[in-house]
Design a protein around this motif. Structure first.
Motif, PDB file in Angstrom:
ATOM      1  N   LYS A 197       0.826  -1.215  -0.157  1.00 47.57           N
ATOM      2  CA  LYS A 197      -0.110  -0.142  -0.097  1.00 47.57           C
ATOM      3  C   LYS A 197       0.850   1.130  -0.165  1.00 47.57           C
ATOM      4  CE  LYS A 197      -3.698   2.099   2.317  1.00 47.57           C
ATOM      5  NZ  LYS A 197      -5.197   1.745   2.713  1.00 47.57           N
ATOM      6  N   GLU A 198       1.922   1.108   0.869  1.00 47.57           N
ATOM      7  CA  GLU A 198       2.673   2.521   1.051  1.00 47.57           C
ATOM      8  C   GLU A 198       3.405   2.675  -0.355  1.00 47.57           C
ATOM      9  OE1 GLU A 198       6.154   3.228   4.065  1.00 47.57           O
ATOM     10  OE2 GLU A 198       4.241   2.393   5.070  1.00 47.57           O
ATOM     11  N   HIS A 199       4.016   1.681  -1.175  1.00 45.20           N
ATOM     12  CA  HIS A 199       4.429   1.993  -2.383  1.00 45.20           C
ATOM     13  C   HIS A 199       3.615   2.335  -3.419  1.00 45.20           C
ATOM     14  CE1 HIS A 199       6.781   0.245  -6.101  1.00 45.20           C
ATOM     15  NE2 HIS A 199       7.322   1.021  -5.649  1.00 45.20           N
ATOM     16  N   TYR A 200       2.350   1.753  -3.329  1.00 49.98           N
ATOM     17  CA  TYR A 200       1.066   2.215  -4.167  1.00 49.98           C
ATOM     18  C   TYR A 200       1.136   3.741  -4.126  1.00 49.98           C
ATOM     19  CZ  TYR A 200      -3.124   1.871  -6.858  1.00 49.98           C
ATOM     20  OH  TYR A 200      -3.782   2.061  -7.733  1.00 49.98           O
ATOM     21  N   GLU A 201       1.052   4.047  -2.948  1.00 52.47           N
ATOM     22  CA  GLU A 201       0.766   5.473  -2.761  1.00 52.47           C
ATOM     23  C   GLU A 201       1.927   6.322  -3.280  1.00 52.47           C
ATOM     24  OE1 GLU A 201      -0.457   5.498   1.549  1.00 52.47           O
ATOM     25  OE2 GLU A 201      -2.542   4.780   0.848  1.00 52.47           O
ATOM     26  N   TYR A 202       3.307   5.711  -3.376  1.00 53.14           N
ATOM     27  CA  TYR A 202       4.525   6.477  -3.537  1.00 53.14           C
ATOM     28  C   TYR A 202       4.316   6.727  -5.231  1.00 53.14           C
ATOM     29  CZ  TYR A 202       9.135   7.780  -4.584  1.00 53.14           C
ATOM     30  OH  TYR A 202      10.563   8.503  -5.013  1.00 53.14           O
ATOM     31  N   ILE A 203       3.913   5.977  -5.850  1.00 51.79           N
ATOM     32  CA  ILE A 203       3.612   5.849  -7.354  1.00 51.79           C
ATOM     33  C   ILE A 203       2.150   6.201  -7.950  1.00 51.79           C
ATOM     34  CG2 ILE A 203       5.620   4.221  -7.625  1.00 51.79           C
ATOM     35  CD1 ILE A 203       3.783   2.024  -8.510  1.00 51.79           C
ATOM     36  N   HIS A 204       1.481   6.683  -7.051  1.00 53.89           N
ATOM     37  CA  HIS A 204       0.195   7.054  -7.548  1.00 53.89           C
ATOM     38  C   HIS A 204      -0.236   8.602  -7.003  1.00 53.89           C
ATOM     39  CE1 HIS A 204      -0.045   2.766  -8.703  1.00 53.89           C
ATOM     40  NE2 HIS A 204      -0.629   3.287  -9.643  1.00 53.89           N
ATOM     41  N   PRO A 205      -0.926   9.310  -7.604  1.00 55.47           N
ATOM     42  CA  PRO A 205      -1.506  10.472  -6.850  1.00 55.47           C
ATOM     43  C   PRO A 205      -2.449  10.288  -6.064  1.00 55.47           C
ATOM     44  CG  PRO A 205      -2.420  10.235  -9.060  1.00 55.47           C
ATOM     45  CD  PRO A 205      -1.666   9.085  -9.052  1.00 55.47           C
ATOM     46  N   LYS A 206      -2.765  10.854  -4.962  1.00 51.23           N
ATOM     47  CA  LYS A 206      -3.390  10.644  -3.606  1.00 51.23           C
ATOM     48  C   LYS A 206      -4.995  10.322  -4.067  1.00 51.23           C
ATOM     49  CE  LYS A 206      -4.575  15.460  -2.124  1.00 51.23           C
ATOM     50  NZ  LYS A 206      -4.426  16.064  -3.385  1.00 51.23           N
ATOM     51  N   GLU A 207      -5.255  10.557  -5.188  1.00 49.27           N
ATOM     52  CA  GLU A 207      -6.750  10.316  -5.480  1.00 49.27           C
ATOM     53  C   GLU A 207      -7.017   8.703  -5.776  1.00 49.27           C
ATOM     54  OE1 GLU A 207      -5.229  13.540  -6.368  1.00 49.27           O
ATOM     55  OE2 GLU A 207      -5.314  12.520  -8.379  1.00 49.27           O
ATOM     56  N   LEU A 208      -6.009   8.062  -6.153  1.00 50.70           N
ATOM     57  CA  LEU A 208      -6.097   6.760  -6.594  1.00 50.70           C
ATOM     58  C   LEU A 208      -5.871   5.902  -5.207  1.00 50.70           C
ATOM     59  CD1 LEU A 208      -4.311   6.500  -9.937  1.00 50.70           C
ATOM     60  CD2 LEU A 208      -6.834   6.499  -9.147  1.00 50.70           C
ATOM     61  N   SER A 209      -6.802   4.808  -5.020  1.00 50.67           N
ATOM     62  CA  SER A 209      -6.703   3.990  -3.759  1.00 50.67           C
ATOM     63  C   SER A 209      -6.315   2.799  -3.917  1.00 50.67           C
ATOM     64  CB  SER A 209      -8.214   4.153  -3.334  1.00 50.67           C
ATOM     65  OG  SER A 209      -8.309   2.792  -2.556  1.00 50.67           O
ATOM     66  N   PHE A 210      -5.364   2.072  -3.346  1.00 52.99           N
ATOM     67  CA  PHE A 210      -4.789   0.925  -3.226  1.00 52.99           C
ATOM     68  C   PHE A 210      -5.929  -0.066  -2.961  1.00 52.99           C
ATOM     69  CE2 PHE A 210      -3.204  -2.636  -0.784  1.00 52.99           C
ATOM     70  CZ  PHE A 210      -2.314  -3.198  -1.663  1.00 52.99           C
ATOM     71  N   ASP A 211      -6.704   0.307  -1.952  1.00 54.79           N
ATOM     72  CA  ASP A 211      -7.671  -0.602  -1.742  1.00 54.79           C
ATOM     73  C   ASP A 211      -8.848  -0.610  -2.758  1.00 54.79           C
ATOM     74  OD1 ASP A 211      -6.853  -1.025   0.709  1.00 54.79           O
ATOM     75  OD2 ASP A 211      -7.795   0.375   1.764  1.00 54.79           O
ATOM     76  N   HIS A 212      -9.251   0.447  -3.322  1.00 56.37           N
ATOM     77  CA  HIS A 212     -10.131  -0.015  -4.397  1.00 56.37           C
ATOM     78  C   HIS A 212      -9.776  -0.693  -5.411  1.00 56.37           C
ATOM     79  CE1 HIS A 212     -12.713   1.236  -7.679  1.00 56.37           C
ATOM     80  NE2 HIS A 212     -13.637   1.256  -7.013  1.00 56.37           N
ATOM     81  N   ARG A 213      -8.314  -0.563  -5.889  1.00 60.84           N
ATOM     82  CA  ARG A 213      -7.890  -1.459  -7.098  1.00 60.84           C
ATOM     83  C   ARG A 213      -7.649  -2.749  -6.638  1.00 60.84           C
ATOM     84  NH1 ARG A 213      -5.649   0.758 -11.566  1.00 60.84           N
ATOM     85  NH2 ARG A 213      -4.265  -0.687 -13.076  1.00 60.84           N
ATOM     86  N   MET A 214      -7.562  -3.228  -5.394  1.00 62.20           N
ATOM     87  CA  MET A 214      -7.618  -4.490  -5.119  1.00 62.20           C
ATOM     88  C   MET A 214      -9.102  -5.184  -5.061  1.00 62.20           C
ATOM     89  SD  MET A 214      -4.756  -5.922  -4.595  1.00 62.20           S
ATOM     90  CE  MET A 214      -2.887  -5.736  -4.215  1.00 62.20           C
TER      91      MET A 214
END
Ligand code: SAM
Ligand code: FES
Length: 356
Positions: A175-192
């Motif tokens: 999740k942390e790495h996801y947030e590093y390579i994506h803007p804050k509007e995008l959500s790791f939890d939603h993608r999963m």
């Protein structure tokens, strides 16, 4: 002497991976961090054997139609991110898409992949109509969608309209790495959540990640492998990260071809039946990258079927290959490349073994 002992240790690890389809996090780390080319070769040999037991020497073709480069998202690594004002944006009409499928059919493709940015011009109704038309014209073909995150109801509509498969790379399982390579509007939890929904609905689902994306460490790759081993996708799309000059990650080094090949082999040993493409990004970093990918355990290639006048506008990263070639030329080239290494492209839908 030391090396011999090491190699024996790794040989045992690879055997364990093949028989149990899994390793501990620490063992995955050891394999990923080992830099002895002979160990890579051992892994590739095993992966190739497993792949040939399951799929023989067949290489499945997917006709990739990049139908829009509009995207509402702003992924930090991606050349078609919405903040990139230098992109010449295009959308294909449904006539153009249907024509590309007809041409692909003539050339022997039996799977079409509709890929694009997240472009809400293509509403659920638009997509449903398009999916129905493609399946009506080519009932013997499989249709794969790769149009990013939508809600479960939308995915259900696409499935009911006849779409067979869905590619949605998870990009990173951390999740942390996801947030590093994506803007804050995008959500790791939603993608999963999207991936889980797609699987429950009944699609053949593909996840995957870039290798060497900014901030990626071995521990992230281990998490990716753990996710792949538990989620058990039917397809896994991996390729090296390649910087794009108009993105905030423009100065980062590209990912390594060697690490990508190693991961292809490991993924084949975790999921023996998986549909595993040797990607265009691999071919971009190494002129024989796709051949090497097949020899490391991949069994799918995805030549471009987009009309030639838009090819050079769908640039996710710099120096992308095959942007000027006709589809017929791409397929000829791919057929020869595969024959040269002892494999054959086949005219088949190329479903996951569990669906045949
Ligand atoms: N919009 C859809 C989605 O998000 O799934 C599909 C298109 S998206 C551009 C396809 C994939 O391209 C992404 O999942 C990402 O892994 C890959 N990609 C984007 N930028 C890249 C880069 N700079 N290097 C390598 N791969 C990249
Ligand atoms: Fe389009 Fe990320 S920039 S999905």
């Amino acid at each position: 002497m030391e090396k011999k002992y090491d190699q024996l240790y790794y040989r045992n690890l690879i055997e364990k991976l093949e028989s149990e389809n899994d390793l501990s996090d620490e063992e995955f780390t050891q394999i990923l961090e080992n830099d002895d080319p002979e160990i890579d070769e051992m892994l590739a040999n095993r992966a190739r054997e497993v792949r040939e037991k399951k799929y023989g020497k067949d290489v499945y073709l997917r006709g990739l139609i990049e139908f829009t480069n509009y995207c509402k998202n702003n992924c930090t690594y991606c050349g078609i991110r919405c903040a990139n004002k230098n992109v010449d944006r295009y959308r294909l009409t449904d006539e153009q898409i249907l024509k590309a499928c007809d041409m692909g059919y003539e050339l022997g493709f039996r799977t079409f992949v509709l890929q694009g940015g997240e472009d809400m011009f293509y509403t659920d109704d638009y997509m449903v109509n398009l999916i129905r038309n493609i399946k009506k014209n080519h009932p013997d073909c499989a249709l794969t969608l790769s149009i990013g995150e939508r809600e479960r109801e939308s995915y259900q509509k696409f499935f009911d309209a006849g779409a067979d498969r869905y590619l949605l790379r998870h990009e990173t399982a951390d999740k942390e790495h996801y947030e590093y390579i994506h803007p804050k509007e995008l959500s790791f939890d939603h993608r999963m959540q999207c991936l889980k929904d797609l699987k429950e609905i009944g699609f053949q689902v593909g996840c995957g990640m870039m290798i060497g994306s900014p901030g990626q460490e071995t521990k992230h790759l281990v998490k990716d492998l753990r996710f792949i081993a538990t989620f058990k996708p039917e397809m896994v799309g991996i390729g090296p990260f390649i910087p794009h000059h108009d993105t905030p990650f423009k100065d980062y080094e590209p990912g390594s071809v060697r690490m990508t090949l190693k991961l292809l082999s490991i993924i084949r040993l975790i999921l023996p039946d998986v549909l595993l493409p040797a990607t265009t990004a691999l071919g971009t970093l190494d002129p024989t990258g796709r051949e090497k990918g097949i020899l490391a355990g991949a069994n799918v290639v995805m030549p471009n079927l987009s009309p030639t006048d838009v090819r050079d506008k769908y640039l996710l990263y710099d120096n992308k290959i095959c942007t000027g070639d006709e589809a017929a030329e791409c397929i000829r080239c791919m057929t020869l490349r595969m024959e040269k290494i002892g494999y054959r492209v086949v005219q088949s839908r190329g479903d996951h073994l569990s669906r045949t």
